[in-house]
Design a protein around this motif. Structure first.
Motif, PDB file in Angstrom:
ATOM      1  N   UNK A 277      63.057  26.650  76.739  1.00  0.00           N
ATOM      2  CA  UNK A 277      63.751  26.094  75.747  1.00  0.00           C
ATOM      3  C   UNK A 277      64.722  25.175  75.747  1.00  0.00           C
ATOM      4  N   UNK A 278      64.925  24.380  74.618  1.00  0.00           N
ATOM      5  CA  UNK A 278      65.833  23.136  74.788  1.00  0.00           C
ATOM      6  C   UNK A 278      67.640  23.305  74.077  1.00  0.00           C
ATOM      7  N   UNK A 279      68.179  23.110  74.799  1.00  0.00           N
ATOM      8  CA  UNK A 279      69.643  23.142  74.182  1.00  0.00           C
ATOM      9  C   UNK A 279      70.059  21.964  73.249  1.00  0.00           C
ATOM     10  N   UNK A 280      70.452  22.329  72.072  1.00  0.00           N
ATOM     11  CA  UNK A 280      70.665  21.409  71.088  1.00  0.00           C
ATOM     12  C   UNK A 280      72.235  21.459  70.961  1.00  0.00           C
ATOM     13  N   UNK A 281      72.816  20.427  71.235  1.00  0.00           N
ATOM     14  CA  UNK A 281      74.264  20.057  71.463  1.00  0.00           C
ATOM     15  C   UNK A 281      74.954  20.152  70.093  1.00  0.00           C
ATOM     16  N   UNK A 282      74.276  19.794  69.036  1.00  0.00           N
ATOM     17  CA  UNK A 282      74.883  19.748  67.651  1.00  0.00           C
ATOM     18  C   UNK A 282      74.892  21.150  67.182  1.00  0.00           C
ATOM     19  N   UNK A 283      73.886  22.117  67.252  1.00  0.00           N
ATOM     20  CA  UNK A 283      73.867  23.231  66.847  1.00  0.00           C
ATOM     21  C   UNK A 283      74.386  24.182  67.724  1.00  0.00           C
ATOM     22  N   UNK A 284      74.659  23.957  69.065  1.00  0.00           N
ATOM     23  CA  UNK A 284      75.031  24.609  70.092  1.00  0.00           C
ATOM     24  C   UNK A 284      74.047  25.947  70.484  1.00  0.00           C
ATOM     25  N   UNK A 285      72.815  25.775  70.027  1.00  0.00           N
ATOM     26  CA  UNK A 285      71.812  26.773  70.153  1.00  0.00           C
ATOM     27  C   UNK A 285      70.666  26.315  70.979  1.00  0.00           C
ATOM     28  N   UNK A 286      69.970  27.337  71.641  1.00  0.00           N
ATOM     29  CA  UNK A 286      68.893  27.027  72.472  1.00  0.00           C
ATOM     30  C   UNK A 286      67.527  27.088  71.418  1.00  0.00           C
ATOM     31  N   UNK A 287      66.443  26.401  71.535  1.00  0.00           N
ATOM     32  CA  UNK A 287      65.304  26.347  70.635  1.00  0.00           C
ATOM     33  C   UNK A 287      64.247  25.910  71.346  1.00  0.00           C
ATOM     34  N   UNK A 288      63.280  26.363  70.497  1.00  0.00           N
ATOM     35  CA  UNK A 288      61.910  26.009  70.895  1.00  0.00           C
ATOM     36  C   UNK A 288      60.865  26.390  69.499  1.00  0.00           C
ATOM     37  N   UNK A 289      59.925  25.922  69.350  1.00  0.00           N
ATOM     38  CA  UNK A 289      58.785  25.894  68.642  1.00  0.00           C
ATOM     39  C   UNK A 289      57.642  26.601  69.388  1.00  0.00           C
ATOM     40  N   UNK A 290      57.087  27.826  68.948  1.00  0.00           N
ATOM     41  CA  UNK A 290      56.213  28.477  69.766  1.00  0.00           C
ATOM     42  C   UNK A 290      55.342  29.202  69.196  1.00  0.00           C
ATOM     43  N   UNK A 291      53.835  29.507  69.254  1.00  0.00           N
ATOM     44  CA  UNK A 291      53.028  30.354  68.547  1.00  0.00           C
ATOM     45  C   UNK A 291      53.316  31.714  69.210  1.00  0.00           C
ATOM     46  N   UNK A 292      53.497  32.667  68.446  1.00  0.00           N
ATOM     47  CA  UNK A 292      53.560  34.095  69.153  1.00  0.00           C
ATOM     48  C   UNK A 292      52.495  34.911  68.275  1.00  0.00           C
ATOM     49  N   UNK A 293      52.119  35.981  69.052  1.00  0.00           N
ATOM     50  CA  UNK A 293      51.079  36.816  68.481  1.00  0.00           C
ATOM     51  C   UNK A 293      51.914  38.396  68.028  1.00  0.00           C
ATOM     52  N   UNK A 294      51.661  38.754  66.800  1.00  0.00           N
ATOM     53  CA  UNK A 294      52.059  39.907  66.116  1.00  0.00           C
ATOM     54  C   UNK A 294      51.765  41.157  66.910  1.00  0.00           C
ATOM     55  N   UNK A 295      52.569  42.196  66.891  1.00  0.00           N
ATOM     56  CA  UNK A 295      52.226  43.335  67.500  1.00  0.00           C
ATOM     57  C   UNK A 295      52.542  43.337  69.118  1.00  0.00           C
TER      58      UNK A 295
END
Length: 353
Positions: A277-295
């Motif tokens: 993940x990448x740390x966002x200095x503005x939001x103070x959150x770690x984030x990533x855009x990722x394809x996930x599989x349900x179930x």
């Protein structure tokens, strides 16, 4: 002449009529205040957040005497015992002759009076009656004394000012202890160079001049309050711990990732890599855009290792260290955010894209 006499007679009758009406008016006077009947003098209340919406007590009083049949306003007034109601905290107003106070409401009154949480303190209670806003018609009941032990759900905090935010204690990131009266503080902070730890003052404010801690000079994780040095950390995102009783502190550099059967790479036990993940200095959150599989499931872990990981025990959106795996609601692409900025109240979100 007859017209003049008739006019004079009508005027006399009109004035006489007004005079009679004024004679029939009743002037309200406060002859006696209300009488507070319950709770009994000397009653004691130990309050807990587990039953915050339950009834703590019901106050009941007799009517105030105003010589007229009219609606009376009542206010439940409280003050620290022995202060003669110099500083009053209102518990509420009503036109009834009773008031039900929940545990949460009574706890709020106690804290507004300045009572320290978990400390039994005597409180004076009385009823004020009045008609409308006419302060000349105020009357007061007898005073009873009750003992209240309030609670707080706010965790004690410790500020961490330093190079990372301009050495400003009031705006510094915070650590939180595990409970009231505990001194095992923890939180996640972006550090960059020197820093210190600062306690609140008696007014609840973080500022220089309060008790503050630094390194004892050995830079081996030992805190000192006197003749201390600034602690030091290279730029990065750290799990910071400090114990102001044991006089110890630690900083663990962390880089966060998503892993699990719901991710493209699967669980890392198969030798695959995590999704960093990448740390966002503005939001103070770690984030990533990722394809996930349900179930399937995911978790968050630091430094490609299970020594520090978070799941969601109870599926309530709150993260627990080494908690249960997080279920992926449905297959799709998600913005995954990990928020560790609120000490001991860590959260995450999965937002479909």
């Amino acid at each position: 002449m007859k017209n003049i006499l008739k006019t004079s007679a009508l005027a006399f009758l009109f004035l006489a009529s007004l005079s009679c009406e004024n004679d029939d008016q009743t002037i309200a006077t406060a002859k006696g205040g209300p009488e507070l009947l319950t709770p009994l003098d000397g009653s004691s209340y130990v309050l807990t957040p587990d039953n915050a919406q339950n009834e703590a007590t019901t106050l009941v009083w007799n009517h105030a005497d105003y010589d007229v049949q009219t609606e009376v306003n009542y206010e439940v007034q409280t003050a620290l015992s022995g202060t003669d109601f110099t500083t009053i905290v209102s518990a509420g107003t009503t036109t009834s002759r009773f008031m039900v106070l929940t545990v949460e409401q009574l706890n709020t009154v106690a804290l507004d009076l300045g009572i320290n949480p978990f400390q039994a303190t005597d409180v004076d209670v009385r009823i004020k009656s009045s008609l409308g806003s006419n302060t000349s018609l105020e009357a007061y009941s007898n005073t009873i004394k009750i003992t209240i032990t309030p609670y707080t759900t706010d965790l004690p905090k410790l500020a961490v000012p330093g190079n990372h935010q301009g050495w400003d204690p009031p705006t510094a990131p915070l650590l939180a202890s595990s409970g009231f009266g505990e001194t095992d503080f923890e939180g996640y902070i972006w550090l960059d160079g020197e820093f210190k730890f600062v306690e609140r003052n008696d007014a609840g404010v973080f500022e220089w001049g309060n008790t503050d801690y630094g390194d004892d000079g050995s830079f081996s994780g030992v805190l000192a309050e006197q003749n201390e040095s600034n602690a030091i950390a290279t730029a990065g995102y750290y799990r910071v711990k400090a114990n102001t009783t044991a006089l110890t502190y630690s900083t663990t550099l962390t880089n966060w990732a998503v892993t699990g059967s719901g991710t493209p790479n699967g669980w890392p036990d198969n030798g695959v890599v995590d999704h960093n993940m990448t740390y966002n200095q503005t939001t103070k959150k770690w984030e990533i855009i990722l394809a996930l599989s349900g179930g399937n499931e995911i978790k968050f872990r630091a430094n490609d290792d299970w020594a520090l990981n978070y799941g969601d025990t109870g599926a309530d959106g709150l993260l627990n260290e080494s908690g249960d795996n997080i279920a992926v609601p449905a297959s799709g692409t998600y913005l995954i955010e990990l928020d560790l900025s609120n000490p001991r109240a860590y959260t995450y979100t999965l937002t479909p894209q």
